[in-house]
Design an enzyme around this catalytic site. Structure first.
Site, PDB file in Angstrom:
ATOM      1  N   ASP A   1       0.834  -1.210   0.000  1.00 17.84           N
ATOM      2  CA  ASP A   1       0.000   0.000   0.000  1.00 17.84           C
ATOM      3  C   ASP A   1       0.868   1.259   0.000  1.00 17.84           C
ATOM      4  O   ASP A   1       0.612   2.193   0.768  1.00 17.84           O
ATOM      5  CB  ASP A   1      -0.930  -0.005   1.216  1.00 17.84           C
ATOM      6  CG  ASP A   1      -2.068   1.004   1.085  1.00 17.84           C
ATOM      7  OD1 ASP A   1      -2.343   1.460  -0.046  1.00 17.84           O
ATOM      8  OD2 ASP A   1      -2.689   1.330   2.114  1.00 17.84           O
ATOM      9  N   LEU A   2       1.868   1.292  -0.876  1.00 14.90           N
ATOM     10  CA  LEU A   2       2.726   2.476  -0.962  1.00 14.90           C
ATOM     11  C   LEU A   2       2.016   3.545  -1.791  1.00 14.90           C
ATOM     12  O   LEU A   2       2.410   3.872  -2.907  1.00 14.90           O
ATOM     13  CB  LEU A   2       4.084   2.104  -1.576  1.00 14.90           C
ATOM     14  CG  LEU A   2       4.997   1.286  -0.667  1.00 14.90           C
ATOM     15  CD1 LEU A   2       6.262   0.867  -1.403  1.00 14.90           C
ATOM     16  CD2 LEU A   2       5.359   2.069   0.615  1.00 14.90           C
TER      17      LEU A   2
END
Length: 391
Positions: free
Chosen positions: A244-245
């Protein structure tokens, strides 16, 4: 630390409201008030709160906490983030324990991740019972140091910053190959909706889209994903993904270059809640997709991110050939789940629909251009870094 921390740190909060219909949902988002959150910090972590305010969040609840300095806290941080996990996540304390230890492991390895504050009982996590433990779901609570900087979403993205973010994604996955923990198997999250291999699971949420071109594109992506990605998984190299960057989970601080231009460096990596076993190419695709969201030329983003990622972990030809569909798949995950979540939590619509403001347009543009045209832009841009001239 073993999982006895759940029993050892059971804190009853009788002042939580009861009978709220939203709390009965399978994945109930916590609804603590500022006063209740302050009480948690003081009772569980032994810190005196001077100021507290809520932070935006997806399905957990977060607060920015400032504490009053005392003789016992002079060496520690004065700002924290109180994280209260939703009821579903709170049922898997071993997973949150691994997330805590990953955060600490990466911090020790030089990454700008948060430190984790121990409770007064010496644990990293506390289970909060909402009514004294009579069977109503509880919430796992953590206190992390507050990291400085601005979200990438708030600043203009430059090729230099996109390259650095891609490189960061590669270094994260590379470093996590050395991480060990007794509960590491908890990261094999087979039906986790945010794992990129689970794009086909979106089929059960398609009604949230209605009948329109957006739905038609998602249906096509799902079918292509089944045909062309799921059949290649055995050829991808496995690793642990942050997963979830996105442009709100990466913080940056600026400094001036010799020419007076602003140069940004990453000052914080947030939110390890979507960590799971995946593949190197998943991390690259997820990072590319999220860096496209606020870009004025989104299709050109991928090459800079890819160049940074491949400076650490060069992708194989079969992994590269999957990038386009993987990026499309992540767009679909984010957009479909947001639409579905808005039906459950309309009060949180502004935050949930962040990606949708530009995401549908970007996905349609990629689809209209086609895989070959998009790949040419990405791969040519990435190749330009090899010659020392970035595009």
């Amino acid at each position: 630390m073993n999982l006895n921390f759940v029993r050892d740190c059971l804190f009853s909060l009788d002042i939580m409201s009861r009978g709220d219909d939203q709390q009965s949902q399978a994945l109930a988002k916590p609804t603590f008030s500022d006063v209740q959150a302050s009480a948690l910090v003081e009772s569980v972590f032994g810190l005196k709160v001077s100021k507290i305010q809520p932070l935006p969040s997806y399905d957990d609840q977060n607060f920015h906490v400032c504490i009053s300095s005392t003789k016992d806290t002079t060496d520690g941080p004065t700002e924290y983030v109180l994280k209260i996990s939703n009821t579903e996540s709170s049922k898997t304390p071993e997973l949150i324990e691994v997330q805590n230890h990953v955060t600490m492991f990466l911090r020790a390895a030089g990454f700008p991740t948060a430190s984790v504050r121990h409770t007064t009982g010496g644990n990293l996590t506390c289970l909060v019972s909402v009514d004294g433990g009579s069977g109503v779901p509880g919430y796992l609570v953590r206190l992390l140091s507050y990291l400085p900087g601005r979200p990438v979403a708030e600043i203009p993205s430059s090729p230099q910053l996109l390259y650095e973010i891609g490189r960061l994604a590669g270094k994260l996955d590379e470093t996590l190959q050395k991480f060990h923990h007794p509960q590491l198997s908890s990261l094999h999250r087979e039906n986790f909706i945010w794992n990129l291999k689970n794009v086909p699971l979106l089929e059960k949420y398609l009604d949230a889209l209605g009948q329109n071109r957006n739905r038609e594109i998602v249906v096509q992506v799902i079918q292509l994903f089944k045909d062309e990605i799921l059949t290649k998984l055995s050829h991808f190299r496995e690793c642990i993904n942050h997963g979830d960057l996105n442009d709100h989970n990466i913080l940056v601080e600026s400094s001036k270059s010799a020419f007076g231009d602003a140069i940004y460096r990453v000052s914080g990596i947030l939110d390890f809640g979507d960590m799971s076993y995946g593949y190197y190419v998943f991390e690259a695709a997820i990072t590319i997709m999220y860096m496209m969201i606020e870009s004025k030329s989104p299709v050109h983003v991928g090459g800079h991110v890819l160049a940074g990622f491949e400076s650490v972990i060069p992708l194989t030809p079969v992994e590269r050939s999957a990038l386009f569909l993987l990026v499309c798949g992540r767009f679909c995950q984010s957009l479909v789940i947001a639409a579905y979540s808005c039906q459950l939590h309309p009060e949180n619509k502004d935050y949930l629909m962040t990606t949708a403001k530009t995401g549908w347009k970007h996905l349609q543009q990629m689809f209209d251009m086609g895989q070959k045209a998009v790949e040419e832009i990405w791969f040519e841009t990435a190749r330009s870094y090899d010659s020392g001239v970035s595009m």
